[in-house]
Design an enzyme around this catalytic site. Structure first.
Site: not given
Ligand code: F6P
Length: 343
Positions: A103, A128, A163, A170-171, A267, A273, A276
């Site tokens: 975006e 996301d 547990r 993420m999101g 927990r 990351h 990603r």
């Molecule tokens: O927009 C992708 C994203 O992975 C989000 O889900 C997350 O909040 C953000 O990036 C984290 O960004 P950075 O790696 O810059 O902390």
């Protein structure tokens, strides 16, 4: 033609597949040259350029990250940022720029196109999946697969130790990863930013699982979820160029509350990351490749201000402004499917 390409915003599996596709199609089939601008919008602003050739983009299809690196630079926050970009397009004889991003990156592209006449084509990316005007962005499928696998692993530990395990995914504003990942991983409750949190519903779901003799449960929570309508004060210096702050920590907070309210050991695991990183799934490699090929075609047809988009199973294109005016939040019909399995 001379085509420029940049990758902006958070990295995402499939970025290299787009770069490879743009270079292959442009060089082989249009006889064009391609150059990469480094580190998102910082590259064209600071004139950080590298040539991209058939040779230098070989064997990157399956690599995560981006060979062009990335940043969350917003040129509109810098002195003469947009003007410097236009000057550097001329300095490098760029006929068309392909901006691959979410975006924020596409929002900048849209403004530069409208206000400064930048000849730009966008390719949507984000794990996301919250970008409008495309059914899916590449990177999302890889992230969901990572979440599903992580939940599978959490299941075995949850079961072995009786547990409740909370998995934070993420999101920031949309619960796509939480919902898809949670359904795929068989979560017992999923919390997303689009739905107000009612802690008692989560507690009830967990108790139901335990009442039927299953002494463990899995709760998935998106990082952007707020408990009790909390609204933390954010200092200006903690915001990035686009006004975003670092978030995270909801998993731990939720685990504490659930342990208190259920009496079961609870927990939290934050995937962060990990979601990603690494190699894109085959689905994301194909989608990113299709997007790259279509973007190269748009650039050569001089159809600027457009963004490639997946509509059903077809790759088409839309005005980039359609993608950036609002976020694509979770389809609540999908959440209803997830709810069938709560408790
Ligand atoms: O927009 C992708 C994203 O992975 C989000 O889900 C997350 O909040 C953000 O990036 C984290 O960004 P950075 O790696 O810059 O902390």
């Amino acid at each position: 033609m001379r085509i420029g390409i940049l990758t902006g915003g958070g990295d995402c599996p499939g970025l290299n597949a787009v770069i490879r596709a743009v270079v292959r199609h442009s060089v082989k089939n249009f006889g064009s040259e391609v150059v990469g601008f480094l580190e998102g919008w910082r590259g064209p602003m600071e004139n950080m350029v590298m040539p991209l050739t058939l040779r230098s983009t070989e064997a990157i299809l399956n690599r995560g990250g981006t060979i062009l690196r990335t940043s969350r630079t917003n040129p509109f926050k810098f002195d003469r940022g947009p003007e410097r970009i236009i000057e550097n397009m001329e300095r490098n004889s760029i006929d068309a720029l392909i901006a691959v991003g979410g975006e924020d990156t596409c929002g900048v592209a849209n403004r530069l196109h409208k206000e400064y006449g930048l000849k730009v084509v966008c390719v949507p990316k984000t794990i996301d999946n919250d970008l409008n005007a495309t059914d899916f962005t590449f990177g999302f499928d890889t992230a969901v697969n990572i979440v599903a696998e992580a939940i599978d692993r959490l299941h075995t530990t949850a079961e072995a130790h009786n547990r409740v395990l909370v998995c934070e995914v993420m999101g920031r504003q949309a619960g796509w990863i939480a919902c898809y990942g949670g359904i795929a991983g068989g979560a017992d409750f999923i919390l997303v930013p689009e739905k107000p949190v009612v802690i008692n519903q989560v507690v009830e779901a967990i108790k139901k699982c335990h009442a039927r003799g299953r002494d463990y449960s899995i709760v998935v929570v998106a990082e952007g979820v707020k408990i009790d309508g909390e609204n933390e004060e954010v200092r200006e210096e903690d915001k990035d160029d686009f006004g975003h702050t670092k978030i995270g920590g909801i998993g731990d907070k939720l685990a504490k509350i659930l342990e208190e309210k259920t009496g079961y050991e609870t927990r939290a695991t934050t995937l962060g990351h990990v979601q990603r990183g690494g190699s894109p799934t085959a689905f994301d490699r194909v989608l990113a490749t299709r997007f790259g090929v279509h973007a190269a075609e748009l650039a050569h047809e001089r159809k600027f201000g457009r963004m490639v988009s997946l509509q059903g199973s077809e790759v088409k294109d839309v005005p980039v402004e359609d993608a950036v005016d609002q976020l694509k939040t979770l389809d609540l019909n999908l959440y209803k499917v997830a709810e069938v399995f709560f408790g």
